[in-house]
Design a protein around this motif. Structure first.
Motif, PDB file in Angstrom:
ATOM      1  N   HIS A   1       0.834  -1.211   0.000  1.00 32.14           N
ATOM      2  CA  HIS A   1       0.000   0.000   0.000  1.00 32.14           C
ATOM      3  C   HIS A   1       0.865   1.256   0.000  1.00 32.14           C
ATOM      4  O   HIS A   1       0.635   2.188  -0.790  1.00 32.14           O
ATOM      5  N   LEU A   2       1.873   1.293   0.862  1.00 28.50           N
ATOM      6  CA  LEU A   2       2.730   2.471   0.956  1.00 28.50           C
ATOM      7  C   LEU A   2       3.556   2.655  -0.318  1.00 28.50           C
ATOM      8  O   LEU A   2       3.799   3.787  -0.757  1.00 28.50           O
ATOM      9  N   ALA A   3       3.977   1.561  -0.929  1.00 32.23           N
ATOM     10  CA  ALA A   3       4.714   1.654  -2.190  1.00 32.23           C
ATOM     11  C   ALA A   3       3.839   2.236  -3.299  1.00 32.23           C
ATOM     12  O   ALA A   3       4.304   3.038  -4.116  1.00 32.23           O
ATOM     13  N   LYS A   4       2.579   1.842  -3.330  1.00 34.84           N
ATOM     14  CA  LYS A   4       1.654   2.396  -4.320  1.00 34.84           C
ATOM     15  C   LYS A   4       1.500   3.908  -4.137  1.00 34.84           C
ATOM     16  O   LYS A   4       1.438   4.663  -5.117  1.00 34.84           O
ATOM     17  N   LEU A   5       1.427   4.355  -2.886  1.00 33.31           N
ATOM     18  CA  LEU A   5       1.324   5.793  -2.621  1.00 33.31           C
ATOM     19  C   LEU A   5       2.582   6.519  -3.095  1.00 33.31           C
ATOM     20  O   LEU A   5       2.497   7.602  -3.678  1.00 33.31           O
ATOM     21  N   ALA A   6       3.743   5.922  -2.848  1.00 30.43           N
ATOM     22  CA  ALA A   6       5.001   6.523  -3.287  1.00 30.43           C
ATOM     23  C   ALA A   6       5.063   6.616  -4.810  1.00 30.43           C
ATOM     24  O   ALA A   6       5.518   7.620  -5.372  1.00 30.43           O
ATOM     25  N   ASP A   7       4.589   5.584  -5.475  1.00 30.69           N
ATOM     26  CA  ASP A   7       4.545   5.562  -6.933  1.00 30.69           C
ATOM     27  C   ASP A   7       3.605   6.651  -7.440  1.00 30.69           C
ATOM     28  O   ASP A   7       3.946   7.416  -8.361  1.00 30.69           O
ATOM     29  N   GLU A   8       2.439   6.749  -6.832  1.00 29.91           N
ATOM     30  CA  GLU A   8       1.464   7.773  -7.213  1.00 29.91           C
ATOM     31  C   GLU A   8       2.039   9.170  -7.053  1.00 29.91           C
ATOM     32  O   GLU A   8       1.772  10.072  -7.858  1.00 29.91           O
ATOM     33  N   ALA A   9       2.841   9.369  -6.018  1.00 30.50           N
ATOM     34  CA  ALA A   9       3.400  10.690  -5.723  1.00 30.50           C
ATOM     35  C   ALA A   9       4.587  11.047  -6.611  1.00 30.50           C
ATOM     36  O   ALA A   9       5.033  12.197  -6.626  1.00 30.50           O
ATOM     37  N   GLY A  10       5.111  10.075  -7.347  1.00 28.55           N
ATOM     38  CA  GLY A  10       6.218  10.351  -8.249  1.00 28.55           C
ATOM     39  C   GLY A  10       7.595  10.093  -7.681  1.00 28.55           C
ATOM     40  O   GLY A  10       8.604  10.535  -8.254  1.00 28.55           O
ATOM     41  N   LEU A  11       7.672   9.343  -6.581  1.00 28.29           N
ATOM     42  CA  LEU A  11       8.975   8.979  -6.035  1.00 28.29           C
ATOM     43  C   LEU A  11       9.668   7.970  -6.952  1.00 28.29           C
ATOM     44  O   LEU A  11       9.016   7.289  -7.738  1.00 28.29           O
ATOM     45  N   ALA A  12      10.979   7.854  -6.809  1.00 30.32           N
ATOM     46  CA  ALA A  12      11.743   6.940  -7.652  1.00 30.32           C
ATOM     47  C   ALA A  12      11.646   5.504  -7.181  1.00 30.32           C
ATOM     48  O   ALA A  12      11.867   4.570  -7.957  1.00 30.32           O
ATOM     49  N   GLY A  13      11.338   5.318  -5.899  1.00 27.37           N
ATOM     50  CA  GLY A  13      11.272   3.962  -5.361  1.00 27.37           C
ATOM     51  C   GLY A  13      11.024   3.971  -3.877  1.00 27.37           C
ATOM     52  O   GLY A  13      10.680   5.010  -3.296  1.00 27.37           O
ATOM     53  N   THR A  14      11.200   2.814  -3.276  1.00 21.23           N
ATOM     54  CA  THR A  14      10.975   2.689  -1.839  1.00 21.23           C
ATOM     55  C   THR A  14      12.131   1.957  -1.177  1.00 21.23           C
ATOM     56  O   THR A  14      12.926   1.277  -1.814  1.00 21.23           O
ATOM     57  N   ILE A  15      12.164   2.099   0.143  1.00 26.37           N
ATOM     58  CA  ILE A  15      13.063   1.336   0.994  1.00 26.37           C
ATOM     59  C   ILE A  15      12.209   0.319   1.741  1.00 26.37           C
ATOM     60  O   ILE A  15      11.223   0.683   2.388  1.00 26.37           O
ATOM     61  N   SER A  16      12.587  -0.939   1.645  1.00 22.91           N
ATOM     62  CA  SER A  16      11.841  -1.980   2.358  1.00 22.91           C
ATOM     63  C   SER A  16      12.729  -3.199   2.477  1.00 22.91           C
ATOM     64  O   SER A  16      13.822  -3.247   1.914  1.00 22.91           O
ATOM     65  N   SER A  17      12.251  -4.184   3.183  1.00 28.46           N
ATOM     66  CA  SER A  17      12.966  -5.454   3.230  1.00 28.46           C
ATOM     67  C   SER A  17      12.932  -6.116   1.857  1.00 28.46           C
ATOM     68  O   SER A  17      11.993  -5.923   1.072  1.00 28.46           O
TER      69      SER A  17
END
Length: 238
Positions: free
Chosen positions: A146-162
């Motif tokens: 869910h949080l990755a989808k929000l980051a994608d929607e916002a135009g971020l380059a990617g996420t930090i996760s396990s």
């Protein structure tokens, strides 16, 4: 992209430089500067590392109201960073403000805007800890996706996760969206304060685009050799 970031988890710049100067001039790895070092040594140290030829990932996990984050990111982007982190929990509006700030700050100094990466769930969190702390019933996978989808929607380059969430993140986001994963240890190294840990080779299999490695390199008897081993395992397999 298959990048190994070395976490410079040192108490001061002298210890950090003692480590960095072991690398030859033609071999400048990507490094992550976190809160501990940044809050002690400040922007000047970040700029010096960048000027020395290292790729710089500044990990400050920004989280505040959109206007504050926008201006903070604009100031940080003037350092010609390569990567910078914000918290996805700040929401789409805050992350969009961060994107604007990155572009504004970089343009002011004729630099390229840093790639913004969203923190999802800390790798020190187990699923039970996350649920208890955040008072949620979602699974770790559901929350991170869910949080990755929000980051994608916002135009971020990617996420930090396990690394355990990398494939799910790629399946839920646009092509090219990055999954950068901390919690990496060489086989046999101590886990320390991490709950979800994998080896570089395993992270590669789990589709991570980049990995963050600290103690397995910085506390090794031969740090440069350890770094090369990590790169070998991550880019080509064990």
């Amino acid at each position: 992209m298959q990048t190994v970031f070395i976490a410079l988890d040192f108490t001061d710049k002298q210890r950090a430089w003692d480590f960095l100067e072991q690398f030859p001039a033609e071999e400048r790895p990507a490094v992550k500067i976190g809160m501990e070092l940044f809050y002690r040594e400040g922007p000047e140290f970040v700029k010096a590392v960048k000027d020395a030829g290292f790729t710089v990932f500044l990990d400050l996990k920004l989280y505040d109201i959109p206007n504050t984050v926008e201006h903070a990111v604009a100031n940080l982007a003037r350092l010609d960073l390569d990567y910078l982190t914000v918290h996805t929990a700040g929401g789409v509006e805050m992350m969009q403000a961060a994107v604007r700030g990155a572009e504004q700050g970089a343009q002011a100094v004729g630099a390229t805007a840093p790639k913004l990466l969203g923190i999802t769930q800390l790798t020190s969190f187990s699923e039970a800890t996350m649920q208890a702390t955040q008072l949620v019933q979602a699974t770790m996978a559901e929350s991170v996706t869910h949080l990755a989808k929000l980051a994608d929607e916002a135009g971020l380059a990617g996420t930090i996760s396990s690394a355990f969430e990398s494939e799910m993140i790629h399946n839920a986001t646009r092509d090219g969206f990055l999954s950068i994963t901390p919690g990496i240890r060489l086989q046999g190294d101590a886990v320390g304060d991490q709950s979800r840990v994998v080896t570089p080779a395993r992270a590669r299999q789990m589709t991570a685009d980049g990995i963050v490695v600290g103690r397995s390199i910085t506390q090794a008897a031969e740090p440069v050799q350890a770094y090369r081993q990590v790169v070998q395992e991550f880019t080509q397999g064990a």
